[in-house]
Structures are given as C-alpha cells and as structure tokens.
Design a protein around this motif. Sequence first.
Motif, PDB file in Angstrom:
ATOM      1  N   THR A   1       0.828 -12.595  22.414  1.00 44.35           N
ATOM      2  CA  THR A   1       0.349 -13.576  21.447  1.00 44.35           C
ATOM      3  C   THR A   1       0.026 -14.863  22.218  1.00 44.35           C
TER       4      THR A   1
ATOM      5  N   GLN B   1       6.022 -12.426  24.340  1.00 44.63           N
ATOM      6  CA  GLN B   1       5.941 -12.158  22.906  1.00 44.63           C
ATOM      7  C   GLN B   1       4.638 -11.439  22.545  1.00 44.63           C
ATOM      8  N   THR B   2       4.759 -10.428  21.691  1.00 46.83           N
ATOM      9  CA  THR B   2       3.609  -9.710  21.144  1.00 46.83           C
ATOM     10  C   THR B   2       3.722  -9.715  19.624  1.00 46.83           C
ATOM     11  N   GLU B   3       2.682  -9.289  18.952  1.00 48.32           N
ATOM     12  CA  GLU B   3       2.735  -9.184  17.486  1.00 48.32           C
ATOM     13  C   GLU B   3       3.834  -8.213  17.067  1.00 48.32           C
ATOM     14  N   TRP B   4       4.014  -7.153  17.824  1.00 51.19           N
ATOM     15  CA  TRP B   4       5.040  -6.167  17.474  1.00 51.19           C
ATOM     16  C   TRP B   4       6.437  -6.750  17.654  1.00 51.19           C
ATOM     17  N   SER B   5       6.656  -7.507  18.719  1.00 50.01           N
ATOM     18  CA  SER B   5       7.990  -8.076  18.912  1.00 50.01           C
ATOM     19  C   SER B   5       8.296  -9.105  17.831  1.00 50.01           C
ATOM     20  N   LEU B   6       7.277  -9.790  17.338  1.00 46.51           N
ATOM     21  CA  LEU B   6       7.470 -10.733  16.235  1.00 46.51           C
ATOM     22  C   LEU B   6       7.923 -10.035  14.961  1.00 46.51           C
ATOM     23  N   SER B   7       7.384  -8.846  14.730  1.00 42.19           N
ATOM     24  CA  SER B   7       7.720  -8.108  13.504  1.00 42.19           C
ATOM     25  C   SER B   7       8.942  -7.216  13.671  1.00 42.19           C
TER      26      SER B   7
END
Length: 59
Positions: A29, A11-17
């Motif tokens: 993250t 998971q990354t910040e971009w995948s979260l958004s």
Amino acid sequence: MGELILIRHGQTEWSLSGQHTGRTDIPLTEAGEAAAKSLAPRLAQRYLVAVFSSPLSRA
C-alpha cells in the motif's frame, strides 16, 4: 560480534484486512511504501556484510 537486523514485509491490502498472504505476491500500500522508504536513512549509516531478501514485491 555483529548484529542481525530483521525487517518484515511491508503493509498490503491483505494485511490490512487480516488476510494471510503467504506466498501470494501482493503489492505494498502507499503506507507500506512510505514505511519502507523511511528505513533508507537508518540503513545507509550501517556497514552491511550481507543482505537476504524475499523475491516478493512487498519485501
């Protein structure tokens, strides 16, 4: 016959958004790091013949 184990990028910040990261090297993250670390005990019990990994830091 052997088995094939596939593990996706964490998971990354971009995948979260919902953003597509493509080849951009975005760090994991804290949840992504925790998920990756949780795999270690499960993989340590296996005999691995080959490991192929993305060069990105989120892999």
